[in-house]
Scaffold this motif. Sequence first.
Motif, PDB file in Angstrom:
ATOM      1  N   ILE A  15      10.158 -40.429  -8.767  1.00  8.78           N
ATOM      2  CA  ILE A  15       8.752 -40.144  -8.463  1.00  8.78           C
ATOM      3  C   ILE A  15       8.061 -39.507  -9.659  1.00  8.78           C
ATOM      4  O   ILE A  15       6.949 -39.898 -10.024  1.00  8.78           O
ATOM      5  N   SER A  16       8.723 -38.563 -10.313  1.00  8.86           N
ATOM      6  CA  SER A  16       8.092 -37.901 -11.466  1.00  8.86           C
ATOM      7  C   SER A  16       7.943 -38.859 -12.649  1.00  8.86           C
ATOM      8  O   SER A  16       6.943 -38.822 -13.358  1.00  8.86           O
ATOM      9  N   LEU A  17       8.924 -39.748 -12.865  1.00 12.42           N
ATOM     10  CA  LEU A  17       8.820 -40.721 -13.956  1.00 12.42           C
ATOM     11  C   LEU A  17       7.711 -41.734 -13.694  1.00 12.42           C
ATOM     12  O   LEU A  17       6.981 -42.118 -14.612  1.00 12.42           O
ATOM     13  N   LYS A  18       7.589 -42.177 -12.441  1.00 11.76           N
ATOM     14  CA  LYS A  18       6.507 -43.097 -12.099  1.00 11.76           C
ATOM     15  C   LYS A  18       5.161 -42.440 -12.324  1.00 11.76           C
ATOM     16  O   LYS A  18       4.221 -43.067 -12.815  1.00 11.76           O
ATOM     17  N   SER A  19       5.053 -41.174 -12.009  1.00  7.54           N
ATOM     18  CA  SER A  19       3.807 -40.441 -12.204  1.00  7.54           C
ATOM     19  C   SER A  19       3.509 -40.248 -13.691  1.00  7.54           C
ATOM     20  O   SER A  19       2.371 -40.383 -14.128  1.00  7.54           O
ATOM     21  N   GLU A  20       4.537 -39.950 -14.457  1.00  6.38           N
ATOM     22  CA  GLU A  20       4.358 -39.693 -15.892  1.00  6.38           C
ATOM     23  C   GLU A  20       4.045 -40.955 -16.689  1.00  6.38           C
ATOM     24  O   GLU A  20       3.154 -40.971 -17.527  1.00  6.38           O
ATOM     25  N   ALA A  53       1.875 -47.353 -15.594  1.00  2.40           N
ATOM     26  CA  ALA A  53       2.051 -48.787 -15.855  1.00  2.40           C
ATOM     27  C   ALA A  53       3.011 -49.059 -17.013  1.00  2.40           C
ATOM     28  O   ALA A  53       3.488 -50.177 -17.168  1.00  2.40           O
ATOM     29  N   ARG A  54       3.281 -48.044 -17.835  1.00  2.47           N
ATOM     30  CA  ARG A  54       4.194 -48.259 -18.958  1.00  2.47           C
ATOM     31  C   ARG A  54       5.659 -48.260 -18.516  1.00  2.47           C
ATOM     32  O   ARG A  54       6.531 -48.658 -19.277  1.00  2.47           O
ATOM     33  N   LEU A  55       5.916 -47.841 -17.300  1.00  2.00           N
ATOM     34  CA  LEU A  55       7.271 -47.870 -16.766  1.00  2.00           C
ATOM     35  C   LEU A  55       7.613 -49.306 -16.409  1.00  2.00           C
ATOM     36  O   LEU A  55       6.937 -49.942 -15.596  1.00  2.00           O
ATOM     37  N   ILE A  56       8.641 -49.825 -17.024  1.00  2.00           N
ATOM     38  CA  ILE A  56       8.967 -51.236 -16.826  1.00  2.00           C
ATOM     39  C   ILE A  56       9.964 -51.417 -15.689  1.00  2.00           C
ATOM     40  O   ILE A  56       9.743 -52.190 -14.779  1.00  2.00           O
ATOM     41  N   PHE A  57      11.103 -50.727 -15.732  1.00  2.00           N
ATOM     42  CA  PHE A  57      12.077 -50.856 -14.669  1.00  2.00           C
ATOM     43  C   PHE A  57      13.112 -49.751 -14.714  1.00  2.00           C
ATOM     44  O   PHE A  57      13.221 -49.023 -15.683  1.00  2.00           O
TER      45      PHE A  57
END
Length: 104
Positions: A51-56, A59-63
């Motif tokens: 959850i924290s990585l998705k928030s941080e 859209a740059r989070l790939i997978f």
Amino acid sequence: MVFKVVPMLNPDGVVVGNFRTSLCGRDLNRQFRTSADFLIPEVKALKQLVISLKSEFKARLIFFLDFHGHSVKKNVFLYGPEYEIWENNYYRTRIYPKILASKT
């Protein structure tokens, strides 16, 4: 490019000979939708990290990749989330495995 490495979630279970379960006897790979946080704090901590990585990264989070062995399957294989063929994520989740297959 940023990599976050999460160590093995069930070392307590592996130490006593379990493949997938923690010491409390729960299969941690099957506890992400509903989990008793007091029994499996590892899953709770991993969910909070996601959850924290998705928030941080938004859209740059790939997978997210989960690397582990399998008791029956050999060599390298990939599992992914299941989507109906008409959903946009159906194709998104198949891009990386397709590229990996073409390069190996």
